[in-house]
Design a protein around this motif. Structure first.
Motif, PDB file in Angstrom:
ATOM      1  N   ILE A   1      36.934  10.183 -69.175  1.00 40.34           N
ATOM      2  CA  ILE A   1      37.589   8.977 -69.666  1.00 40.34           C
ATOM      3  C   ILE A   1      37.560   9.011 -71.191  1.00 40.34           C
ATOM      4  N   ILE A   2      38.739   8.998 -71.797  1.00 45.84           N
ATOM      5  CA  ILE A   2      38.868   9.062 -73.251  1.00 45.84           C
ATOM      6  C   ILE A   2      39.129   7.658 -73.785  1.00 45.84           C
ATOM      7  N   VAL A   3      38.255   7.203 -74.670  1.00 45.47           N
ATOM      8  CA  VAL A   3      38.372   5.858 -75.238  1.00 45.47           C
ATOM      9  C   VAL A   3      38.612   5.980 -76.747  1.00 45.47           C
TER      10      VAL A   3
ATOM     11  N   GLU B   1      32.626  11.510 -66.861  1.00 44.09           N
ATOM     12  CA  GLU B   1      32.053  11.470 -68.191  1.00 44.09           C
ATOM     13  C   GLU B   1      32.913  10.569 -69.074  1.00 44.09           C
ATOM     14  N   ILE B   2      32.312  10.050 -70.128  1.00 43.54           N
ATOM     15  CA  ILE B   2      33.000   9.137 -71.038  1.00 43.54           C
ATOM     16  C   ILE B   2      32.954   9.714 -72.448  1.00 43.54           C
ATOM     17  N   CYS B   3      34.104   9.728 -73.103  1.00 39.76           N
ATOM     18  CA  CYS B   3      34.189  10.249 -74.468  1.00 39.76           C
ATOM     19  C   CYS B   3      34.869   9.210 -75.360  1.00 39.76           C
ATOM     20  N   VAL B   4      34.144   8.708 -76.347  1.00 41.13           N
ATOM     21  CA  VAL B   4      34.711   7.768 -77.308  1.00 41.13           C
ATOM     22  C   VAL B   4      35.110   8.541 -78.562  1.00 41.13           C
ATOM     23  N   VAL B   5      36.367   8.404 -78.947  1.00 41.64           N
ATOM     24  CA  VAL B   5      36.847   9.018 -80.184  1.00 41.64           C
ATOM     25  C   VAL B   5      36.898   7.919 -81.238  1.00 41.64           C
TER      26      VAL B   5
ATOM     27  N   PHE C   1      41.801   5.287 -71.848  1.00 45.29           N
ATOM     28  CA  PHE C   1      41.290   3.949 -71.540  1.00 45.29           C
ATOM     29  C   PHE C   1      41.099   3.194 -72.855  1.00 45.29           C
ATOM     30  N   ASP C   2      41.761   2.046 -73.014  1.00 42.00           N
ATOM     31  CA  ASP C   2      41.699   1.309 -74.275  1.00 42.00           C
ATOM     32  C   ASP C   2      40.319   0.722 -74.523  1.00 42.00           C
TER      33      ASP C   2
END
Length: 239
Positions: free
Chosen positions: A11-13, A40-44, A94-95
């Protein structure tokens, strides 16, 4: 769907100055991660100047910090590059502002898992939902619906939706080439020309839960013109 059978999913945030909402957004995603082993979660962090970076660092997620603001296209592509390099099978945008709901995630990725689509879009307008956007935003959405309908002969009811999932093949495409400004309508034209399978599912989104959008009315008009030109150019250039 068996949670153990879900492919490796990221999930790209993308986040730019989202200190008011990022904590709540990540809390809901981390809860989901505890249920799904391959998630997995990835915050950019797109060059935020507020407390976004500090808040994200308190969560068990991957954080990619950009030294300057690249805009939504550059931030999302950074996430896609990470997804490709780390071997993820599915990537979900994902916003960070609280508009998207984790309860819709399974519906979003199921067509990809079943090899029914290369991209799946969470649509606010496929059927009636509780979403209420501004008049200007709705006009913009309908405008791109008409443009894409005329050029692709396909109906995308929510062409500006940022809630979307893609498979491994599209991850590779986007890691190498992705629009910088207002990319959502552009990639629909791009993938349609490549004969990719694009599907929409219902997504019950809500309005921004805090902070301010970086897209002002004047920027919206500028982006609409710029994106329209890009879409038209794609429609006449041979693959």
């Amino acid at each position: 769907m068996c949670l153990e059978s879900i492919p490796k999913t990221l999930i790209i945030v993308p986040a730019y100055n989202e200190q008011d909402t990022i904590g709540k957004t990540l809390s809901s995603l981390v809860e989901l991660k505890e249920e799904i082993r391959n998630l997995e979660i990835c915050v950019v962090n797109d060059g935020s100047t507020d407390r976004t970076k500090d808040i994200v660092s308190t969560f068990d997620v991957v954080q990619l910090d950009l030294s300057q603001n690249l805009g939504i296209g550059g931030a999302v592509q950074t996430g896609y590059k990470y997804a490709y390099n780390q071997g993820f099978d599915i990537a979900v945008q994902f916003d960070a502002d609280g508009q998207h709901k984790t309860s819709d995630l399974f519906d979003l990725i199921t067509p990809i898992i079943n090899d029914e689509a290369d991209m799946v879009i969470g649509s606010r307008f496929l059927h009636r939902t509780d979403y209420k956007g501004s008049k200007l935003r709705r006009i913009g959405i309908y405008y791109f619906y008409v443009i894409l309908k005329l050029l692709t002969k396909k109906s995308y009811t929510d062409p500006t939706s940022g809630y979307r999932a893609i498979n491994r093949h599209v991850i590779e495409l986007f890691a190498n080439d992705y629009p910088k400004d207002y990319p959502e309508p552009e990639v629909l034209m791009h993938l349609s020309r490549k004969k990719m399978r694009i599907k929409e599912v219902i997504a019950n989104m809500q309005g921004r839960q805090g902070g301010e959008s970086s897209i002002t009315p004047w920027k919206s008009i500028y982006y609409m013109g710029k994106v329209t030109l890009s879409i038209l150019m794609q429609s006449i250039v041979k693959e």
